[in-house]
Design a protein around this motif. Sequence first.
Motif, PDB file in Angstrom:
ATOM      1  N   MET A  21       0.826  -1.273  -0.022  1.00 23.71           N
ATOM      2  CA  MET A  21       0.195   0.031   0.030  1.00 23.71           C
ATOM      3  C   MET A  21       0.783   1.164  -0.170  1.00 23.71           C
ATOM      4  N   VAL A  22       2.068   1.242   0.750  1.00 26.42           N
ATOM      5  CA  VAL A  22       2.665   2.470   1.020  1.00 26.42           C
ATOM      6  C   VAL A  22       3.772   2.730  -0.503  1.00 26.42           C
ATOM      7  N   GLY A  23       4.487   1.624  -0.917  1.00 22.79           N
ATOM      8  CA  GLY A  23       5.011   1.924  -1.972  1.00 22.79           C
ATOM      9  C   GLY A  23       4.223   2.281  -3.259  1.00 22.79           C
ATOM     10  N   LEU A  40       9.065  -2.090  -8.141  1.00 20.68           N
ATOM     11  CA  LEU A  40       9.050  -3.163  -8.260  1.00 20.68           C
ATOM     12  C   LEU A  40       8.495  -3.984  -7.133  1.00 20.68           C
ATOM     13  N   ASP A  41       8.024  -5.293  -7.302  1.00 22.82           N
ATOM     14  CA  ASP A  41       7.473  -6.194  -6.223  1.00 22.82           C
ATOM     15  C   ASP A  41       7.686  -7.455  -6.667  1.00 22.82           C
ATOM     16  N   ALA A  42       7.967  -8.384  -5.535  1.00 24.39           N
ATOM     17  CA  ALA A  42       8.424  -9.736  -5.771  1.00 24.39           C
ATOM     18  C   ALA A  42       7.074 -10.495  -5.913  1.00 24.39           C
ATOM     19  N   ARG A  43       5.887  -9.991  -5.566  1.00 29.39           N
ATOM     20  CA  ARG A  43       4.609 -10.828  -5.741  1.00 29.39           C
ATOM     21  C   ARG A  43       4.188 -10.806  -6.977  1.00 29.39           C
ATOM     22  N   SER A  62      -7.534  -2.483   7.332  1.00 31.31           N
ATOM     23  CA  SER A  62      -6.879  -1.095   8.136  1.00 31.31           C
ATOM     24  C   SER A  62      -7.821  -0.022   8.378  1.00 31.31           C
ATOM     25  N   ALA A  63      -7.523   0.465   9.677  1.00 35.00           N
ATOM     26  CA  ALA A  63      -8.350   1.383  10.131  1.00 35.00           C
ATOM     27  C   ALA A  63      -7.857   2.805   9.413  1.00 35.00           C
ATOM     28  N   LEU A  64      -8.434   3.357   8.406  1.00 33.80           N
ATOM     29  CA  LEU A  64      -7.668   4.664   7.717  1.00 33.80           C
ATOM     30  C   LEU A  64      -8.283   5.944   8.314  1.00 33.80           C
ATOM     31  N   ARG A 145      12.239  -9.498  -7.737  1.00 34.60           N
ATOM     32  CA  ARG A 145      12.720  -9.298  -6.287  1.00 34.60           C
ATOM     33  C   ARG A 145      14.123  -8.690  -6.581  1.00 34.60           C
ATOM     34  N   VAL A 146      14.121  -7.674  -5.581  1.00 33.75           N
ATOM     35  CA  VAL A 146      15.360  -7.069  -5.666  1.00 33.75           C
ATOM     36  C   VAL A 146      16.683  -7.945  -4.848  1.00 33.75           C
ATOM     37  N   THR A 147      17.900  -7.791  -5.500  1.00 34.49           N
ATOM     38  CA  THR A 147      18.725  -8.872  -4.704  1.00 34.49           C
ATOM     39  C   THR A 147      20.100  -8.112  -4.144  1.00 34.49           C
ATOM     40  N   GLY A 302       7.264   3.690   5.168  1.00 33.97           N
ATOM     41  CA  GLY A 302       6.337   2.675   5.657  1.00 33.97           C
ATOM     42  C   GLY A 302       6.794   1.797   6.644  1.00 33.97           C
ATOM     43  N   ASP A 303       6.500   0.467   6.604  1.00 32.94           N
ATOM     44  CA  ASP A 303       6.996  -0.513   7.734  1.00 32.94           C
ATOM     45  C   ASP A 303       8.406  -0.848   7.466  1.00 32.94           C
ATOM     46  N   ALA A 304       9.109  -0.489   6.305  1.00 29.64           N
ATOM     47  CA  ALA A 304      10.491  -0.403   6.296  1.00 29.64           C
ATOM     48  C   ALA A 304      11.174   0.297   7.152  1.00 29.64           C
ATOM     49  N   ALA A 312      -3.750   0.964  17.815  1.00 25.39           N
ATOM     50  CA  ALA A 312      -4.543   2.042  17.395  1.00 25.39           C
ATOM     51  C   ALA A 312      -4.566   2.254  16.142  1.00 25.39           C
ATOM     52  N   GLY A 313      -4.152   1.196  15.378  1.00 25.89           N
ATOM     53  CA  GLY A 313      -4.438   1.236  13.704  1.00 25.89           C
ATOM     54  C   GLY A 313      -3.784   2.236  13.246  1.00 25.89           C
ATOM     55  N   GLN A 314      -2.599   2.540  13.359  1.00 32.72           N
ATOM     56  CA  GLN A 314      -1.891   3.573  13.014  1.00 32.72           C
ATOM     57  C   GLN A 314      -0.771   3.311  11.601  1.00 32.72           C
ATOM     58  N   GLY A 315      -0.554   1.936  11.707  1.00 34.90           N
ATOM     59  CA  GLY A 315       0.848   1.705  10.746  1.00 34.90           C
ATOM     60  C   GLY A 315       0.719   2.195   9.426  1.00 34.90           C
ATOM     61  N   VAL A 316      -0.331   1.853   8.506  1.00 33.76           N
ATOM     62  CA  VAL A 316      -0.360   2.421   7.414  1.00 33.76           C
ATOM     63  C   VAL A 316      -0.498   3.875   7.170  1.00 33.76           C
ATOM     64  N   ASN A 317      -1.252   4.173   8.098  1.00 31.47           N
ATOM     65  CA  ASN A 317      -1.485   5.733   8.105  1.00 31.47           C
ATOM     66  C   ASN A 317      -0.254   6.546   8.166  1.00 31.47           C
ATOM     67  N   LEU A 318       0.488   5.959   8.976  1.00 30.36           N
ATOM     68  CA  LEU A 318       2.132   6.605   9.226  1.00 30.36           C
ATOM     69  C   LEU A 318       2.767   6.338   7.745  1.00 30.36           C
TER      70      LEU A 318
HETATM   71  C1  LIG Z   1      -2.521  -7.417  12.727  1.00 28.45           C
HETATM   72  C2  LIG Z   1      -2.188  -6.359  12.054  1.00 28.45           C
HETATM   73  C3  LIG Z   1      -3.358  -5.098  12.122  1.00 28.45           C
HETATM   74  C4  LIG Z   1      -3.099  -4.014  11.341  1.00 28.45           C
HETATM   75  N1  LIG Z   1      -4.040  -2.924  11.504  1.00 28.45           N
HETATM   76  C5  LIG Z   1      -3.716  -1.710  10.849  1.00 28.45           C
HETATM   77  C6  LIG Z   1      -4.717  -0.518  10.881  1.00 28.45           C
HETATM   78  O1  LIG Z   1      -5.905  -0.961  11.503  1.00 28.45           O
HETATM   79  N2  LIG Z   1      -4.550   0.502  10.552  1.00 28.45           N
HETATM   80  C7  LIG Z   1      -3.000   0.724   9.985  1.00 28.45           C
HETATM   81  O2  LIG Z   1      -2.930   1.964   9.532  1.00 28.45           O
HETATM   82  N3  LIG Z   1      -2.251  -0.201   9.867  1.00 28.45           N
HETATM   83  C8  LIG Z   1      -2.731  -1.337  10.355  1.00 28.45           C
HETATM   84  N4  LIG Z   1      -1.287  -2.231  10.483  1.00 28.45           N
HETATM   85  C9  LIG Z   1      -0.494  -1.891   9.796  1.00 28.45           C
HETATM   86  C10 LIG Z   1      -0.171  -2.105   8.224  1.00 28.45           C
HETATM   87  O3  LIG Z   1      -0.589  -3.530   7.979  1.00 28.45           O
HETATM   88  C11 LIG Z   1       1.102  -2.239   7.906  1.00 28.45           C
HETATM   89  O4  LIG Z   1       1.627  -0.817   8.417  1.00 28.45           O
HETATM   90  C12 LIG Z   1       1.152  -2.022   6.299  1.00 28.45           C
HETATM   91  O5  LIG Z   1       0.816  -3.110   5.721  1.00 28.45           O
HETATM   92  C13 LIG Z   1       2.703  -1.681   5.832  1.00 28.45           C
HETATM   93  O6  LIG Z   1       2.471  -1.398   4.370  1.00 28.45           O
HETATM   94  P1  LIG Z   1       3.957  -1.448   3.542  1.00 28.45           P
HETATM   95  O7  LIG Z   1       3.530  -1.244   2.229  1.00 28.45           O
HETATM   96  O8  LIG Z   1       4.854  -0.394   4.362  1.00 28.45           O
HETATM   97  O9  LIG Z   1       4.748  -2.690   3.633  1.00 28.45           O
HETATM   98  P2  LIG Z   1       3.900  -4.286   3.036  1.00 28.45           P
HETATM   99  O10 LIG Z   1       2.749  -4.301   3.193  1.00 28.45           O
HETATM  100  O11 LIG Z   1       4.702  -5.197   3.949  1.00 28.45           O
HETATM  101  O12 LIG Z   1       4.783  -4.390   1.706  1.00 28.45           O
HETATM  102  C14 LIG Z   1       6.088  -4.360   1.294  1.00 28.45           C
HETATM  103  C15 LIG Z   1       6.238  -5.233  -0.094  1.00 28.45           C
HETATM  104  O13 LIG Z   1       7.553  -5.083  -0.326  1.00 28.45           O
HETATM  105  C16 LIG Z   1       7.627  -6.383  -1.209  1.00 28.45           C
HETATM  106  N5  LIG Z   1       9.053  -6.798  -1.110  1.00 28.45           N
HETATM  107  C17 LIG Z   1       9.820  -7.068   0.061  1.00 28.45           C
HETATM  108  N6  LIG Z   1      10.962  -7.391  -0.196  1.00 28.45           N
HETATM  109  C18 LIG Z   1      11.169  -7.243  -1.780  1.00 28.45           C
HETATM  110  C19 LIG Z   1      12.298  -7.385  -2.448  1.00 28.45           C
HETATM  111  N7  LIG Z   1      13.607  -7.884  -2.073  1.00 28.45           N
HETATM  112  N8  LIG Z   1      12.082  -7.058  -3.785  1.00 28.45           N
HETATM  113  C20 LIG Z   1      10.926  -6.694  -4.354  1.00 28.45           C
HETATM  114  N9  LIG Z   1       9.843  -6.546  -3.373  1.00 28.45           N
HETATM  115  C21 LIG Z   1       9.906  -7.004  -2.185  1.00 28.45           C
HETATM  116  C22 LIG Z   1       6.638  -7.562  -0.635  1.00 28.45           C
HETATM  117  O14 LIG Z   1       6.140  -8.247  -1.738  1.00 28.45           O
HETATM  118  C23 LIG Z   1       5.386  -6.553  -0.373  1.00 28.45           C
HETATM  119  O15 LIG Z   1       4.573  -6.394  -1.454  1.00 28.45           O
HETATM  120  C24 LIG Z   1      -1.777  -3.555  11.007  1.00 28.45           C
HETATM  121  C25 LIG Z   1      -0.830  -4.693  11.080  1.00 28.45           C
HETATM  122  C26 LIG Z   1      -0.961  -5.726  11.736  1.00 28.45           C
HETATM  123  C27 LIG Z   1       0.145  -6.918  11.707  1.00 28.45           C
END
Ligand SMILES: Cc1cc2nc3c(=O)[nH]c(=O)nc-3n(C[C@H](O)[C@H](O)[C@H](O)COP(=O)(O)OP(=O)(O)OC[C@H]3O[C@@H](n4cnc5c(N)ncnc54)[C@H](O)[C@@H]3O)c2cc1C
Length: 415
Positions: A21-23, A40-43, A62-64, A145-147, A302-304, A312-318
Motif C-alpha cells: 500500500m505504501v510503495g 518493483l515487487d516480488a509478488r 486497516s483503519a484509515l 525481487r531486488v537482490t 512505511g513499515d521498512a 491504535a490502527g496507525q501503521g499504514v496511516n504513518l
Molecule cells: C494485525 C495487524 C493489524 C493492522 N491494522 C492496521 C490498521 O488498522 N491501520 C493501519 O494503519 N495499519 C495497520 N496495520 C499495519 C499495516 O498493515 C502496515 O503498516 C502496512 O501493511 C505496511 O505497508 P507497507 O506497504 O509499508 O509494507 P508491506 O505491506 O509489507 O509491503 C512490502 C512489499 O514489499 C515487497 N518486497 C519485500 N522485499 C522485496 C524485495 N527484495 N524485492 C521486491 N519486493 C519486495 C513485498 O512483496 C510486499 O509487497 C496492521 C498490522 C497488523 C500486523
Amino acid sequence: MTETAQRPTAHYEVIIVGGGMVGAALAALLGRAEVAVALLDARPEPVAADRVGRGLPAMRVSALTPVSQRLLEGLEAWSWMAERRVTPYRFMQVWDGEGSGEVGFSAEQAGVPLLGHIVENDVILAALERSLAELPTVAVQLGTRVTGLEAGPAGRVVELDDGRRLSAPLVVAADGALSPLREMAGIPVHAHDTGHVAVVTTVRTERGHGGVARQVFRESGPLAFLPLTVDGDERYCSIVWSTSPEEAERLVALAPEGLARELQAAFEARLGAVEVVDRALAVPLTQRHAEHYVAPGFALVGDAAHSIHPLAGQGVNLGLMDVAVLAEEVLVARRRGIPLGEVRMLVRYARRRRGDNAAMLALMDGFRLLFGTRHPTLTLARNLGLAGVDRLVPLKRLLMRQAIGERGQLPVSCR
Ligand SMILES: Cc1cc2nc3c(=O)[nH]c(=O)nc-3n(C[C@H](O)[C@H](O)[C@H](O)COP(=O)(O)OP(=O)(O)OC[C@H]3O[C@@H](n4cnc5c(N)ncnc54)[C@H](O)[C@@H]3O)c2cc1C
C-alpha cells in the motif's frame, strides 16, 4: 564483472522497491507529477480487482484516518474503494477489561464528520494499482525481487533476481517490516518484541456494530472488534486480538465454535453471540524503528522505516504520511533542478517524519505497558484516568484529532 553488470539496463528518476500500500501510493503520487518511476515487487500478480470488496471481507483490514482518506481521494483511488467496500465509523469505545474504566469518543466531539473507515487491505491496493495503470511514467514490475543495492555513478543501482540492473538517483525502500533493502543499505534497526502475537479473523455478531470501533484492554493484551458492513449488514467485525504467543497458538488451533466462545467472553458479549466466519491467523508483533531513514540516494518509508503495534490502527496511516512528505520534498527538489538523491533534501523528509513516528511508537508502548499490568496503583490510575478523560471533552477532542492524523504541518496532498 560482466559487461551487462557494468551497464545498467534502464534508468529511472526514482526506483521504489515494494509495491504494498505504501510503495504503490508513493508511485502514484510521483507518477501524477510525471516522474519516471519503476515500482518493483516480488509478488507475482496484481490484486484481482474484480474480486476484492465482494462477499466475505478479507481477513487483513486497516483503519484509515480521514487524513489518509484525503490522500487517497487526491490519487483518485478513494471513489473506487468506496464503491467496493469501506465501513465508516463515527464512534470509538475503549474499556478496561480488568477494571471499571471506560472512555467513548465520537466524531462530533472531535469536530469531524467521521473518525475513519475500516477498509480491506486488498481493496486499498487494488484501487492504487488501478490508478497506477493510468500513469504512463510509472513502470510496475511484479514478480521482480531486488537482490542487491550498490552506489552507482549517478545514484544507486539495484540488482534484480533475473540478472537485470536498474539505476536511479533515488531508491526508496517500501519493502515492509523486514526490509531487505534496509539491510543492504546497512541501516541499523531498533527492534523489540512486544510480547504479543495478533490473532486475526472475521466474525458475525448477533447485534449490529452501529458504526462503532470497540476495543477492550485485557491483561494479556487488547482485543479489537472493528466494524465491517457487508451489503448493508452491520453484523460483521474484523478481529485483532493481541495476546501472548502461547495464548495465540492455542486460540488459532481452536475450532471456529471454540474461538467464537472465547471471543464472546473476552469481549463481554457487547455485541451478543459471536460466530467466526473465516480462518484465524497469528501475526507476531515486533515494534521496529530504523536508526535513520535516509542515506545518499536512498530512503526508507512505511513499515521498512517503522513497524508499530496495531492497537491504535496507525501503521499504514504513518506510512502514507511518510510518502506524502517524501513526494512533496522530491517534487520541490525536481522543480528546483536539485538531484533527487541529494542528501539535504532527504534529510528534510526524515526530519519531518521521524519525530511523529517515534512519538506514536512510544505511545503504543506506553498503552501496552499500562494496560498489561496488575499493579494495584497503576490499575487504579488507569481506571481513574479513563473516567477522567471521558468527562473532559476538550482533552478528548485533542486526543481524537491526534489519532485521526490531524497532527503538525500536513503535506499539501493530505490537507
Ligand atoms: C494485525 C495487524 C493489524 C493492522 N491494522 C492496521 C490498521 O488498522 N491501520 C493501519 O494503519 N495499519 C495497520 N496495520 C499495519 C499495516 O498493515 C502496515 O503498516 C502496512 O501493511 C505496511 O505497508 P507497507 O506497504 O509499508 O509494507 P508491506 O505491506 O509489507 O509491503 C512490502 C512489499 O514489499 C515487497 N518486497 C519485500 N522485499 C522485496 C524485495 N527484495 N524485492 C521486491 N519486493 C519486495 C513485498 O512483496 C510486499 O509487497 C496492521 C498490522 C497488523 C500486523
